[in-house]
Scaffold this motif. Structure first.
Motif, short mmCIF file in Angstrom:
data_model
loop_
_atom_site.label_atom_id
_atom_site.label_comp_id
_atom_site.label_asym_id
_atom_site.label_seq_id
_atom_site.Cartn_x
_atom_site.Cartn_y
_atom_site.Cartn_z
N HIS A 1 -15.30 -12.32 12.46
CA HIS A 1 -14.63 -11.02 12.25
C HIS A 1 -13.53 -10.77 13.27
O HIS A 1 -12.79 -9.81 13.14
CB HIS A 1 -15.66 -9.88 12.30
N ASP A 2 -13.43 -11.62 14.30
CA ASP A 2 -12.34 -11.47 15.25
C ASP A 2 -11.09 -12.26 14.84
O ASP A 2 -10.07 -12.18 15.51
CB ASP A 2 -12.79 -11.94 16.64
N LEU A 3 -11.20 -13.02 13.77
CA LEU A 3 -10.01 -13.67 13.24
C LEU A 3 -9.25 -12.62 12.44
O LEU A 3 -9.85 -11.93 11.60
CB LEU A 3 -10.39 -14.86 12.36
N ALA A 4 -7.97 -12.51 12.69
CA ALA A 4 -7.21 -11.37 12.15
C ALA A 4 -7.29 -11.31 10.63
O ALA A 4 -7.48 -10.24 10.05
CB ALA A 4 -5.77 -11.47 12.60
N LEU A 5 -7.19 -12.48 10.01
CA LEU A 5 -7.18 -12.51 8.55
C LEU A 5 -8.54 -12.08 7.98
O LEU A 5 -8.63 -11.30 7.03
CB LEU A 5 -6.83 -13.93 8.09
N VAL A 6 -9.59 -12.59 8.62
CA VAL A 6 -10.94 -12.24 8.18
C VAL A 6 -11.18 -10.76 8.43
O VAL A 6 -11.74 -10.05 7.59
CB VAL A 6 -11.98 -13.11 8.92
N ARG A 7 -10.72 -10.28 9.59
CA ARG A 7 -10.89 -8.87 9.92
C ARG A 7 -10.21 -8.01 8.87
O ARG A 7 -10.75 -7.00 8.41
CB ARG A 7 -10.29 -8.61 11.31
N HIS A 8 -9.03 -8.43 8.45
CA HIS A 8 -8.29 -7.71 7.43
C HIS A 8 -9.12 -7.59 6.15
O HIS A 8 -9.26 -6.51 5.58
CB HIS A 8 -6.98 -8.47 7.15
N PHE A 9 -9.71 -8.69 5.75
CA PHE A 9 -10.52 -8.68 4.53
C PHE A 9 -11.77 -7.84 4.71
O PHE A 9 -12.11 -7.00 3.87
CB PHE A 9 -10.90 -10.12 4.16
N VAL A 10 -12.44 -8.06 5.85
CA VAL A 10 -13.74 -7.44 6.07
C VAL A 10 -13.61 -5.91 6.17
O VAL A 10 -14.47 -5.17 5.68
CB VAL A 10 -14.37 -8.07 7.33
N ASP A 11 -12.51 -5.45 6.78
CA ASP A 11 -12.29 -4.01 6.87
C ASP A 11 -12.19 -3.39 5.48
O ASP A 11 -12.70 -2.29 5.25
CB ASP A 11 -11.01 -3.71 7.64
N THR B 1 0.82 -1.21 0.00
CA THR B 1 0.00 0.00 0.00
C THR B 1 0.86 1.27 0.00
O THR B 1 0.34 2.37 0.17
CB THR B 1 -0.94 0.01 1.22
N GLN B 2 2.16 1.10 -0.17
CA GLN B 2 3.01 2.28 -0.35
C GLN B 2 2.66 2.95 -1.68
O GLN B 2 2.19 2.28 -2.60
CB GLN B 2 4.49 1.85 -0.39
N PRO B 3 2.90 4.25 -1.79
CA PRO B 3 2.59 4.90 -3.07
C PRO B 3 3.41 4.33 -4.22
O PRO B 3 4.58 3.94 -4.04
CB PRO B 3 2.93 6.37 -2.82
N GLY B 4 2.78 4.25 -5.39
CA GLY B 4 3.49 3.78 -6.58
C GLY B 4 3.47 2.29 -6.78
O GLY B 4 4.05 1.78 -7.73
N ARG B 5 2.78 1.59 -5.90
CA ARG B 5 2.71 0.13 -6.05
C ARG B 5 1.48 -0.25 -6.89
O ARG B 5 0.56 0.55 -7.02
CB ARG B 5 2.63 -0.53 -4.67
N PRO B 6 1.47 -1.45 -7.46
CA PRO B 6 0.33 -1.83 -8.32
C PRO B 6 -0.97 -1.96 -7.53
O PRO B 6 -0.95 -2.11 -6.31
CB PRO B 6 0.76 -3.19 -8.89
N PRO B 7 -2.11 -1.90 -8.23
CA PRO B 7 -3.39 -2.10 -7.55
C PRO B 7 -3.48 -3.52 -7.00
O PRO B 7 -2.75 -4.41 -7.41
CB PRO B 7 -4.43 -1.90 -8.65
N ILE B 8 -4.38 -3.69 -6.06
CA ILE B 8 -4.51 -4.98 -5.39
C ILE B 8 -5.87 -5.59 -5.69
O ILE B 8 -6.89 -4.89 -5.70
CB ILE B 8 -4.35 -4.83 -3.87
N MET B 9 -5.87 -6.87 -5.93
CA MET B 9 -7.12 -7.62 -6.06
C MET B 9 -7.22 -8.50 -4.83
O MET B 9 -6.36 -9.35 -4.59
CB MET B 9 -7.04 -8.49 -7.31
N LEU B 10 -8.25 -8.28 -4.02
CA LEU B 10 -8.44 -9.07 -2.81
C LEU B 10 -9.76 -9.82 -2.98
O LEU B 10 -10.80 -9.20 -3.17
CB LEU B 10 -8.49 -8.13 -1.61
N ALA B 11 -9.69 -11.13 -2.95
CA ALA B 11 -10.90 -11.89 -3.27
C ALA B 11 -11.13 -12.99 -2.24
O ALA B 11 -10.20 -13.47 -1.61
CB ALA B 11 -10.78 -12.50 -4.65
N ILE B 12 -12.38 -13.35 -2.10
CA ILE B 12 -12.72 -14.47 -1.22
C ILE B 12 -13.91 -15.18 -1.83
O ILE B 12 -14.75 -14.58 -2.49
CB ILE B 12 -13.05 -13.98 0.21
N ASP B 13 -13.94 -16.48 -1.64
CA ASP B 13 -15.09 -17.26 -2.10
C ASP B 13 -15.84 -17.76 -0.87
O ASP B 13 -15.25 -17.90 0.20
CB ASP B 13 -14.60 -18.43 -2.97
N ASN B 14 -17.12 -18.04 -1.06
CA ASN B 14 -17.93 -18.61 0.01
C ASN B 14 -18.08 -17.64 1.18
O ASN B 14 -17.79 -17.97 2.33
CB ASN B 14 -17.29 -19.91 0.47
#
Lengths: 475, 125
Positions: free
Chosen positions: A340-350, A306-319
């Protein structure tokens, strides 16, 4: 038993002689007194107990019908090694040597993948994209990839819509805030939501985005992988080290050409030393050998991306519905942990909720599932609301106040957009059926009545059903 | 092999299963213990960290399980018997204690109602 009743045997004379020392030396034919063969004992004795029959003679074959350890009917075949069955179940087959090569099939190209001209065409996936998609587990074992010579996708109307969103993200002028698209893919069962997700990932790979794909939300929440509380988090969040390490290795493998060229720019306080001048790929791969540090590494990697100048991000989840409820994990006081208290899920959900936008732009894509979806009333309702917001904003449904509401899910999906994956049009159906026929998997002339028949049989162009009625179901 | 509470367990044993081998630990208690130390339900013994094994050992040694619990149960029954109560006598005779009929179906009572209830236990390493 008196000796007089017994029948003496000649062969035993020598033995019996020993008992009669006085005559032993003189007479060879002296009568013995000890019986060697007698039927009296069994005749007068008690009847034999059941199950205590004498063993069969040596060398004879007997019928053994006893159940239990030594019975020959017991299955003695070799059991598959641990993990073999699962590997077979999860195996992804992407080619079929019996299917014909389709000469007219053209690969997608980086420059044209986002153009609207592809609509209604079947396009092949380039090999490097197939490898990347395989690395992020975008192919599902239930999908019909194994039926055709090589993976190809139908560029349907929804794909074009998705491509337009990609163009929007990429087309943001310099100086403007980069756009983040947040979409939930909805639709009926077998309508192609996961395949649409795969198409989104394909576009992202081809446009050199960084792809982070959570292949199945179920794996995160059903408590089949290790978890631990994240120190210093309030309220407590939980990290899943093994899963995160695996995810990081997938990210490194799928995006190796991009991450390999991006250097680490900021100083991260990681629990393990990072060699100087390393690339993001090396950073991600650090987690493979040190799964216990995988969460700090993931956070560091995300910070780098997420630093400036980096490529766009595709964040995806199934189910998606699996992360919109309580997980199967338990907290220290034996209460279920909300997903939502699982860190990884929280990261996605935010990111899905738009709480933390992507500074370099990107897309957050979530697919719901029609076949393995635990009930999540808040998710269903949020989807209804989002649909109503797009179609007729005057009548937005209200939550039934007598039902318990999962406030966190409602919060997260408050203003998310939906992309409905509906049935194919007849033209699209014809296009894909011509591809089926050219592959030799559909042995019929693709005519207008035939397409209409199959299209109707498939519930107005549901693509999964269409594949089922035209390719899988051979009559 | 991992040693927990004086017993050796192979690496592929489920932690839940390991806990439930102890007299006095059933599904509920094992779930509580595992949740307290953040061990996921399908964890295997080989996958536990050393610290977690130590924590489990400490937790188990503070609990009244195995021979301590057996002794308590047996003492309770023996006390009833020594006082000469009806319940104590019924225990000693291996018959139902709480007024059930004895014409049929008393296998559970025959099996369980003994002075030495719970057996002698396993031998610790």
């Amino acid at each position: 038993m008196p000796p007089s009743q017994c029948f003496p045997g000649f062969a035993l004379l020598a033995l019996d002689r020993a008992a009669h020392h006085s005559i032993a030396s003189r007479s060879l034919l002296a009568l013995p007194h000890t019986p060697r063969f007698s039927t009296s004992a069994p005749r007068y004795g008690p009847p034999p107990r059941k199950g205590m029959v004498a063993p069969p003679k040596r060398g004879t074959k007997t019928l053994n019908v006893k159940k239990g350890k030594s019975s020959p009917s017991r299955d003695t075949t070799k059991r598959p090694a641990p993990g073999d069955r699962k590997a077979l179940r999860k195996r992804i087959v992407l080619s079929n040597n019996n299917a014909l090569e389709v000469p007219t099939l053209q690969d997608l190209h980086k420059d044209t993948v986002l153009s609207g001209e592809n609509e209604g065409l079947v396009k092949g996936l380039p090999e490097d994209v197939v490898d990347a998609l395989r690395a992020v587990e975008a192919f599902k074992p239930t999908q019909g990839w194994r039926l055709f010579r090589r993976p190809a996708i139908l560029m349907r109307k929804e794909t074009t819509l998705l491509a337009a969103l990609f163009r929007e993200v990429e087309g943001t002028a310099n100086g403007q805030a980069k756009m983040t698209v947040r979409k939930v893919l909805i639709g009926e069962r077998m309508s192609g939501k996961s395949t649409m997700l795969l198409q989104g990932l394909t576009m992202a790979f081809m446009r050199d985005w960084v792809v982070v794909n959570l292949p199945d939300a179920k794996d995160i929440t059903i408590a089949h992988t290790e978890y631990a509380p994240l120190p210093g988090s309030q309220p407590t969040q939980y990290t899943q080290d093994i899963y995160t390490a695996n995810l990081l290795s997938q990210i490194a493998k799928a995006n190796q050409s991009i991450l390999g060229n991006l250097p680490v720019t900021t100083n991260h306080s990681l629990p393990i030393p990072l060699p100087s001048k390393s690339t993001l790929k090396q950073l991600a791969e650090l987690a493979i050998t040190n799964p216990e540090a995988s969460w700090p590494i993931f956070v560091a990697l995300w910070k780098e991306l997420t630093q400036p100048g980096r490529p766009p991000i595709m964040l995806a989840i199934d189910n998606l519905s699996h992360i919109m409820r309580n997980s199967e994990y338990l907290s220290a006081d034996v209460k279920p942990i909300h997903a939502h208290d699982l860190a990884l899920v929280r990261h996605f959900v935010d990111r899905l909720a738009g709480k933390t936008p992507l500074p370099n732009g990107g897309m957050i894509l979530a697919a719901t599932s029609g076949s393995n979806a635990p009930t999540s009333p808040a998710l269903d309702f949020s989807i209804q609301v989002a649909e109503a917001r797009q179609l007729n904003p005057e009548s937005i449904p209200q939550w039934n106040p007598y039902k318990n509401v999962d406030q966190r899910v409602m919060e997260c999906l408050k203003d998310v957009g939906v992309l409905k994956v509906a049935g194919l049009t007849k033209a699209e159906a014809r296009s894909i059926m011509e591809y089926y026929a050219a592959s030799g998997m559909l042995r019929a002339q693709v005519t207008e009545p035939f397409v209409t028949e199959k299209w109707s049989l498939a519930g107005m162009g549901n693509i999964g059903e269409l594949e089922r009625v035209s390719v899988r179901l051979r009559v | 092999m991992v040693q927990v509470f004086g017993f050796n367990f192979p690496e592929q044993t489920l932690v839940k299963r390991l806990l439930e081998t102890f007299y006095g630990i059933g599904p509920k208690v094992s779930q509580r213990i595992m949740a307290r130390y953040h061990i996921y339900p399908f964890a295997k013994v080989g996958g536990l960290k050393n610290a977690q094994v130590l924590e489990l050992n400490a937790e188990l040694s503070n609990m009244k399980i195995e021979n301590d619990l057996r002794r308590e149960v047996q003492d309770n029954i023996r006390r009833l018997k020594d006082m000469g109560t009806y319940r104590g006598r019924r225990h000693a005779m291996g018959l139902p204690v709480r007024g059930q009929r004895t014409r049929t179906q008393i296998t559970t009572a025959r099996k369980l109602n003994k002075i030495e209830r719970g057996g002698l236990g396993r031998v610790q390493m």
